[in-house]
Design an enzyme around this catalytic site. Structure first.
Site, short mmCIF file in Angstrom:
data_model
loop_
_atom_site.label_atom_id
_atom_site.label_comp_id
_atom_site.label_asym_id
_atom_site.label_seq_id
_atom_site.Cartn_x
_atom_site.Cartn_y
_atom_site.Cartn_z
N GLU A 162 -4.06 3.63 5.75
CA GLU A 162 -4.02 4.41 4.52
C GLU A 162 -2.65 4.30 3.83
O GLU A 162 -2.56 4.40 2.61
CB GLU A 162 -4.35 5.87 4.83
CG GLU A 162 -4.59 6.74 3.63
CD GLU A 162 -5.90 6.43 2.90
OE1 GLU A 162 -6.73 5.65 3.42
OE2 GLU A 162 -6.09 6.97 1.80
N HIS A 173 -5.97 -1.73 1.41
CA HIS A 173 -6.61 -1.81 2.74
C HIS A 173 -6.93 -3.27 3.09
O HIS A 173 -6.68 -3.73 4.19
CB HIS A 173 -7.94 -1.04 2.73
CG HIS A 173 -7.80 0.45 2.90
ND1 HIS A 173 -7.10 1.02 3.94
CD2 HIS A 173 -8.28 1.49 2.17
CE1 HIS A 173 -7.17 2.35 3.84
NE2 HIS A 173 -7.88 2.66 2.77
N HIS A 211 -6.34 0.79 -4.39
CA HIS A 211 -6.43 1.47 -3.09
C HIS A 211 -7.17 0.59 -2.06
O HIS A 211 -6.61 0.26 -1.01
CB HIS A 211 -7.17 2.81 -3.27
CG HIS A 211 -7.28 3.60 -2.01
ND1 HIS A 211 -6.41 4.62 -1.70
CD2 HIS A 211 -8.14 3.52 -0.96
CE1 HIS A 211 -6.73 5.13 -0.52
NE2 HIS A 211 -7.78 4.48 -0.05
N GLU A 212 -8.37 0.22 -2.41
CA GLU A 212 -9.16 -0.59 -1.46
C GLU A 212 -8.54 -1.96 -1.27
O GLU A 212 -8.59 -2.54 -0.19
CB GLU A 212 -10.62 -0.70 -1.91
CG GLU A 212 -11.34 0.64 -2.15
CD GLU A 212 -11.34 1.56 -0.94
OE1 GLU A 212 -11.09 1.09 0.19
OE2 GLU A 212 -11.55 2.78 -1.13
#
Lengths: 504, 504
Positions: free
Chosen positions: A302, A276, A272-273
């Site tokens: 996102e 980003h 997830h990160e």
């Protein structure tokens, strides 16, 4: 006069770059705040963040800045003057003007007050969460909401004060629009969740255990490298609330929680990160300081993180690549689990309290819950003291469960302490965007399953780099999605995806 | 008009505090540079540091700042106007004026160029040191020296351009004065070193071994707490070159190297950097932004670190307290060593290449060597390309040894890459100050040996707090030493101490 336009553009760019550099420094201070800052340094950190926020605001509203901008675009009407500039620069001007108008609406003293209050509040929230004491956080939250409402009034809005706030994170989005969008998907989600809960219970006990944290981090870092996260320009640290923080495409940092007994949690967070971070690392470095090197919106941001976390990281191709390694590394029960059962386990649906740990099907409910509470707080139809009760009743209504403590209820997230009202909805928008991007990706890369297993994950970054990252803020969310996917945005791809995965 | 003085003083204070806050942020960026920054982020970090340096300089030379300052003190002559202010504030004004005159001598563009070049050079130096490749670092060092010489010309000096540089670190100190001071102690040191080398070899082999790094850090942190280092307002990290960095009395950080096979190294470093940090933590927080909350000079700063590292940390009372614990924790050969042999071992004298690892008797030679080379570089009597040869010949002359590589020769220290010419002499001044402070401390605390063993080390911080820390820049180095010790500064205490310890 083309030559003059370019000169003025360069002046504007350099002034904006100065401000952006200070913003980057501020990001680093926030990163430090969450990772290494001594607990007693909150006051001076608030002062530092306030000072930088004031300087950035001063710079971006200064006469010189206004002069350069105003010579290239009519600040009042938005009509372009510098039509001789190349299209991307014209688009940058439109964004610069947009930011200027919003910034100009806020006095520097307000920006400083907001920065100082929220920097302090983050520390208060952290302590309050630790003790599960909402009443310790409440006075700060009240002040923050007051300032957010004041901000909305200063910036202005057509229908709902919340519109002014969400616009900061998802330009053009409105409370009404979101209420409709979320209202439309809610029934489908509710029925899908209900369906999954009547089926035979999936055994995922093998995902819990005493897994060596160092090995978890090693594997996580290997996966990060695989997706194209460049450790020369980024790093991974620990924090209570995982986040990604970028001060420049060449300094983009992410955090994860200390690896736990949940074998998949750390990988999910890092995907997830990492998603980003790839977006930030993929912005055109030469344009640093201009909107052409900024992310479009938090929703689009996102979409990148969810793309990696869910559409890649919870998909079969990814795990066909990594499941054997996982089983080899952590052994035990995992060795006896079939791939199919493993896949079912990591995609198990079960209502739970913590948003960041939620499965993809119950996750949107967490977002909708926060959206509804935020909207009520900002319009004044709910008060801060009512939050804990409101939270419990909405959890009951949407997910059929009630948290025993505020720690796993309304105190779980950092966002409100940061003054980020209007931020949560972008979490669901991001998933919707991601679904649509994934469909397009799949259509363009029919062999992607095979490629993931054979050559690894980095070609995905190349695809997203071309379709999303490199464009900066040239297009708004909806236009970017249309250009990237060939279709106007709709939640259809998202619902189809969930229907196909969980409806069967 | 008293009231007006106070008003102007408050204005000056708040402008100065703004600049100080930005300097604090810059310190944090430097800390990050040395601890966690990704290697590829050097360029943007240089840009960030440059931006802050420019802002600080602009603020401290701005018309408004000059106006406030000039209304309280005559900027040209230094004659005080605001004689109605309390004495400490009058002293602050004298320091503010001093800084202003120096700052005003440098154009902002020069300050920015210097900051950007040195930030970049630190990364270049680190890579060059790693590869022991002086020629990679040389072009940067040339540029730095050019800028340092330009700086000296801009600031002005009476006799030697080096005077202008050292004045930044040790106000009032001069090249001639240092040459005399160092020249006076050199023969005594040479003869003492020679004496120690003819004696029976001391066995210190038990200090080397495979000591658990985690346990080393645990013990080190325990000692830090004991001296009064407050972990609520500070932290310890790892870096190649240990340092202390403070952005505020409430955020003061130190670093150490990764614990090695040398059992005492980590404790020495932590005592040293801890001493620096206690000074910063002990500055009066309410005066933050004024000279009253700044360290007097690097010499005084170093007196605090050396006081803890050497006068406390290599003394008998300290080790009577900690030797049993050390032996218990690391066992092995240590269990069989007598206290006397242990004490001899940790105070063993032997010429070596690395300054930071040098014993206290050969250490000053490392400083004098650098002082002589720096002076020659700044006056132009030596060139950058000559440094490696110069280094080897001076090492031979002063310590009788010659390093095989530049890594353990002229590339070992970070300072030149930071543009800190004129800094090294303060290392020896610090030891001299420390010796004199220690004599006074001993006279005031005749029972200190007993207290250290019975109640711990924190009373030392209280003593130094009262005599040194809390005064900020009210007095210059020499006056502070006189007030703290009751005697004018002289190297006598230092030489007596060494004579007594090593001359017998």
């Amino acid at each position: 006069m083309p030559k003059n336009s370019q000169k003025q553009y360069n002046l504007l760019f350099s002034l904006s770059k100065h401000a952006k550099t200070l913003q980057g420094i501020s990001s680093l201070l926030e990163w430090d705040h969450e990772t290494y800052m001594p607990e007693g340094s909150a006051s001076i950190r608030a002062e530092q963040v306030k000072t930088l926020a004031g300087l950035v605001h001063q710079c971006k509203t200064a006469k010189e800045y206004e002069g350069a901008l105003g010579s290239l675009i009519n600040i009042k009407t938005g009509a372009l003057k510098a039509k001789d500039l190349p299209l991307p620069k014209q688009r940058a001007l439109i964004m610069w003007r947009r930011d200027f108008v919003k910034a100009k609406a806020l006095p520097t003293s307000f920006v400083e007050e907001f920065a100082a209050l929220t920097s302090k509040s983050v520390s208060v929230w952290r302590a309050a969460k630790e003790k599960s004491s909402f009443k310790e956080f409440a006075p700060y939250l009240k002040k923050i909401i007051d300032l957010c409402r004041k901000k909305a009034e200063l910036i202005g809005y057509e229908k709902h004060p919340y519109d002014a706030l969400i616009d900061e994170f998802e330009p053009g989005e409105t409370a009404d629009n979101l209420a409709e969008l979320f209202g439309n998907v809610k029934p489908s989600l509710v029925s899908l969740i209900a369906k999954t809960q009547t089926k035979k219970k999936i055994d995922d006990s093998f995902l819990r255990g005493n897994f060596d944290p160092e090995k978890q981090m090693e594997l996580g870092n290997e996966i990060l490298k695989d997706i194209g996260f460049d450790f020369r320009y980024g790093r991974v640290d620990f924090s209570t609330h995982p986040f990604s923080s970028s001060s420049h495409p060449q300094d983009s940092r992410i955090t994860t929680r200390k690896p736990s007994d949940n074998l998949i949690a750390n990988i999910s967070i890092l995907m997830h990160e990492g998603g980003h971070s790839l977006y930030e690392m993929g912005l055109p470095e030469k344009e640093y300081g201009s909107p052409l090197a900024e992310a479009v919106s938090l929703g689009i941001h996102e979409s990148q993180s969810r793309f990696y976390e869910i559409w890649i990281g919870q998909g079969k191709p990814f795990w066909k690549r990594y499941f054997p390694k996982l089983a080899d590394t952590f052994g035990g029960k995992l060795k006896k689990v079939s791939f199919d059962n493993f896949y079912k386990a990591i995609n198990k649906v079960a209502p739970s309290f913590i948003r960041v740990d939620a499965d993809e099907l119950t996750y949107p409910m967490h977002v909708i819950l926060r959206f509804e509470i935020e909207k009520a707080l900002i319009e004044g139809s709910a008060s801060v003291n009512e939050i804990p009760d409101l939270w419990r009743s909405k959890m009951k209504e949407m997910l059929g469960i009630v948290p025993k403590t505020d720690q796993e209820g309304c105190l779980q997230d950092i966002h409100w302490s940061m003054g980020a009202f209007g931020y949560f909805p972008t979490y669901l928008l991001g998933s919707m965007y991601a679904a649509q991007i994934f469909d397009a990706f799949q259509a363009k890369n029919p062999d992607f399953e095979e490629r993931i297993q054979k050559e690894g994950l980095s070609f995905i970054k190349d695809y997203l780099g071309k379709t999303i990252h490199r464009h900066g803020r040239q297009y708004d969310s909806r236009e970017l999605i249309k250009r990237a996917t060939g279709k106007a945005f709709s939640p259809a791809a998202y619902l189809n995806y969930l229907q196909k995965k969980y409806g069967a």
